[in-house]
Enzyme design. Structure first.
Site, PDB file in Angstrom:
ATOM      1  N   TRP A   1      13.141  58.254  53.458  1.00  0.00           N
ATOM      2  CA  TRP A   1      13.667  57.121  53.158  1.00  0.00           C
ATOM      3  C   TRP A   1      13.324  56.101  52.029  1.00  0.00           C
ATOM      4  O   TRP A   1      13.841  54.994  52.132  1.00  0.00           O
ATOM      5  CB  TRP A   1      13.966  56.246  54.478  1.00  0.00           C
ATOM      6  CG  TRP A   1      14.042  57.093  55.859  1.00  0.00           C
ATOM      7  CD1 TRP A   1      15.353  57.570  56.174  1.00  0.00           C
ATOM      8  CD2 TRP A   1      13.157  57.307  56.779  1.00  0.00           C
ATOM      9  NE1 TRP A   1      15.247  58.368  57.334  1.00  0.00           N
ATOM     10  CE2 TRP A   1      13.790  58.207  57.695  1.00  0.00           C
ATOM     11  CE3 TRP A   1      11.826  57.272  56.704  1.00  0.00           C
ATOM     12  CZ2 TRP A   1      13.315  58.518  58.662  1.00  0.00           C
ATOM     13  CZ3 TRP A   1      11.001  57.696  57.940  1.00  0.00           C
ATOM     14  CH2 TRP A   1      11.731  58.515  58.884  1.00  0.00           C
ATOM     15  N   HIS A   2      12.818  56.861  50.891  1.00  0.00           N
ATOM     16  CA  HIS A   2      12.669  55.936  49.965  1.00  0.00           C
ATOM     17  C   HIS A   2      13.478  56.132  48.665  1.00  0.00           C
ATOM     18  O   HIS A   2      13.190  56.000  47.483  1.00  0.00           O
ATOM     19  CB  HIS A   2      11.048  56.055  49.276  1.00  0.00           C
ATOM     20  CG  HIS A   2      10.065  55.916  50.271  1.00  0.00           C
ATOM     21  ND1 HIS A   2       8.724  56.289  50.319  1.00  0.00           N
ATOM     22  CD2 HIS A   2      10.092  55.285  51.524  1.00  0.00           C
ATOM     23  CE1 HIS A   2       8.137  55.861  51.228  1.00  0.00           C
ATOM     24  NE2 HIS A   2       8.927  55.332  52.092  1.00  0.00           N
TER      25      HIS A   2
END
Ligand SMILES: Cc1cc2nc3c(=O)[nH]c(=O)nc-3n(C[C@H](O)[C@H](O)[C@H](O)COP(=O)(O)OP(=O)(O)OC[C@H]3O[C@@H](n4cnc5c(N)ncnc54)[C@H](O)[C@@H]3O)c2cc1C
Ligand SMILES: *[C@@H]1O[C@H](CO)[C@@H](O)[C@H](O)[C@H]1NC(C)=O
Ligand SMILES: *[C@@H]1O[C@H](CO)[C@@H](O)[C@H](O)[C@H]1NC(C)=O
Ligand SMILES: *[C@@H]1O[C@H](CO)[C@@H](O)[C@H](O)[C@H]1NC(C)=O
Length: 551
Positions: free
Chosen positions: A487-488
């Site tokens: 989720w970066h």
């Protein structure tokens, strides 16, 4: 039985936690539950004026707005509600529940699946993704300041981190799984050991956490406690539809300038928020929200906007381009002993293109339905699953984003093109081989089961690593086959292509983008430290600049 064990274990573990000294001091205005300036958008006037309009009350938006409010009249518009009072968001144990909750139009974690087929999530709540994330906090790598296209004032960078850290960052206390992983990282040659540090240091370290010693979350929303209450308004459930642009008549060359925004409340009513003279609109809607809003406002590639019938205000070919997501790969095991619940606390920082991290989650486990001989239990069993993962640096593989609808509430379509660049694949092979080394370490022995034969083996949940880890092709295949996200994701309005080094959208006046959409690489092991720092940093820069010009 299992449940009772896990519970007893957690109680013991909580006692341990009380010794953890927090970095953060108590917030100046008490419990942020009573943020008296956050209000349901329906109560906002149909038109009002502000010095700065911050679109998106997320990880960058909150520190930016709090900083600007010391001097200026500020409005924050957030499409979600407040996190306070939501137990899943406020407690470490709620992490997976909040992420896997059925996605209704207003649930705090908005899920989406990229065209690569990977399930992903974005925050839709005050605090943004920092209110739904895993809480690990670590500053950017030194190379980030050189490669990001910005001429950073490094002393202001440090002051901005310090400001964030005294508000929301804590020192975590390691329990069984995280301690074992730390020892295993060192055995696997990721050294030296740095103990607890917020800095990016090659080797193994304990990082910071935005969860305090009692497991309570402190998201970027808490940084609004540093705002000047009389100067700030926060509208929740305020969905910004577009930026209003007009040509500035004073210029000989007609330039477009942001003059305000249009937002919609939950009742479907439209409101206008306008900027006062010398004021600005600042987009902090994240790597998906900010490029989406620029496109919907007519700032983007001309032929593309025309194909949607969106009037073109400014031809900006790179809006929604240069979008990236760091692939995550790893393994999960079922431990023979009960484990505490833990999100990321320890990081292994290698020089071979990968970062190693771990978590242990208590997850509901239901009997697979294809097993016809066993009736599924009416209430699911709770099992701990221990995970070791690697995230590659960068990445280099480039993705893009395009609209799925002209309705801002509909998630854009995104393709990250994981591993389309062979260097990314090599980094993943390096990282997953390190996971192999970690699993072979002595510290991991306790997590194996004894077989009938007397041998000891791990019980994998999901795929295990290929047996022959020296085989590059097999490891590369594992990387492609098991790719997931940490989720970066970032980019979409990157510095040097969409915004200049002061985060101004090039070609347009009074409009900036300040959030993770401006990054070409993910900073450090995990980005939230740098995103929060950026909000504070730009807020300070704007304030200084205006004071110097005596406005
Ligand atoms: C599940 C998960 C786990 C993660 N774990 C970690 C971790 O452990 N450590 C770490 O460092 N990082 C972690 N990250 C990454 C990190 O949280 C993000 O990179 C960072 O929060 C992004 O910040 P941002 O300001 O760019 O966007 P966001 O924080 O997402 O903020 C954008 C805000 O804008 C709002 N918005 C968007 N569009 C509109 C609109 N049209 N109108 C009004 N409001 C709008 C959104 O609701 C949101 O609040 C994780 C992320 C996720 C999703
Ligand atoms: C916001 O206000 C409207 C109108 O009063 C109301 O219908 C809605 O439920 C409120 N929303 C929240 C989340 O409080
Ligand atoms: C910023 O902090 C880092 C790490 O603490 C330090 O190495 C660096 O010298 C500092 N830079 C400035 C300009 O203060
Ligand atoms: C992979 O690891 C090897 C050995 O450490 C290193 O030489 C190589 O540069 C790494 N590859 C990448 C892409 O970083």
């Amino acid at each position: 039985m299992q449940r009772a064990l896990v519970f007893r274990f957690q109680c013991t573990a909580i006692l341990f936690l009380f010794s953890a000294p927090p970095l953060a001091r108590p917030l100046p205005q008490g419990d942020p539950l009573y943020l008296n300036f956050a209000l349901n958008a329906t109560y906002f006037p149909t038109e009002d004026y502000y010095d700065y309009i911050v679109v998106g009350g997320g990880t960058a938006g909150c520190p930016l707005a709090a900083t600007l409010s010391q001097t200026f009249r500020v409005l924050v518009l957030e499409r979600g509600g407040v996190p306070y009072g939501n137990q899943n968001l406020m407690n470490q144990e709620g992490f997976l529940t909040a992420l896997t909750e059925v996605d209704t139009y207003d649930s705090p974690a908005q899920t989406f699946t990229s065209e690569d087929g990977v399930l992903n999530a974005r925050g839709r709540v005050l605090g943004g993704s920092s209110a739904i994330n895993a809480g690990f906090y670590s500053r950017a790598d030194p190379e980030f300041y050189e490669s990001s296209g910005v001429d950073w004032d490094l002393s202001l960078v440090n002051q901005s981190y310090d400001w964030v850290e005294k508000g929301v960052v804590f020192r975590p206390e390691l329990r069984n799984w995280q301690s074992a992983v730390r020892d295993a990282l060192l055995e696997a040659g990721i050294d030296p050991y740095h103990g607890f540090s917020l800095e990016h240091l090659v080797g193994t370290k304990i990082g910071g956490s935005t969860f305090d010693s009692s497991g309570k979350r402190h998201s970027a929303a808490d940084l609004l406690n540093y705002a000047k209450p009389e100067n700030i308004k926060v509208a929740t459930y305020a969905s910004v539809e577009r930026v209003l642009l007009a040509s500035s008549s004073s210029n000989v060359m007609s330039r477009q300038s942001a003059i305000g925004i249009v937002f919609r409340d939950e009742m479907g009513r439209y409101h206008h928020a306008m900027v006062k003279e010398k004021g600005e609109v600042i987009l902090c809607a994240g790597a998906i929200g900010s490029p989406q809003l620029l496109l919907l406002s007519g700032i983007g590639p001309r032929p593309y906007l025309s194909s949607w019938g969106i009037p073109v205000v400014y031809h900006h070919p790179n809006v929604g381009q240069f979008v990236y997501d760091n692939p995550r790969n790893g393994i999960s095991i079922l431990p023979p002993i009960p484990l505490e619940y833990s999100l990321i606390q320890v990081a292994g920082i290698t020089e071979m293109g990968a970062y190693l991290e771990a978590a242990s989650n208590v997850i509901p486990f239901t009997t697979p339905s294809r097993s016809v001989f066993v009736r599924p239990p009416s209430s699911p069993l709770l099992l701990t699953v221990a995970t070791i993962m690697e995230k590659i640096v960068g990445p280099i593989s480039i993705g893009s984003l395009r609209l799925a609808s002209t309705d801002v509430r509909v998630n854009p379509i995104i393709r990250f093109n994981y591993f389309s660049n062979p260097i990314d694949l090599e980094r993943c092979v390096n990282g997953t081989r390190k996971i192999g080394d970690i699993l072979r370490s002595r510290s991991m022995d306790d997590f194996k089961f004894t077989e009938w034969s007397g041998g000891r083996n791990f019980r994998f949940v999901g795929p295990s690593l290929p047996a022959d880890q020296s085989n590059y092709e097999m490891m590369a295949d594992f990387c492609r086959r098991t790719v997931s996200t940490i989720w970066h994701y970032h980019g979409g309005c990157v510095v040097g292509r969409v915004v200049d080094q002061n985060y101004h959208v090039t070609g347009i006046d009074a409009l900036r983008v300040v959030d993770g959409s401006t990054f070409t690489v993910s900073p450090g092991t995990n980005p939230q430290a740098t995103v929060m720092m950026l909000g504070r940093y730009v807020g300070m820069r704007i304030t200084k600049e205006r004071k110097r010009l005596k406005w």
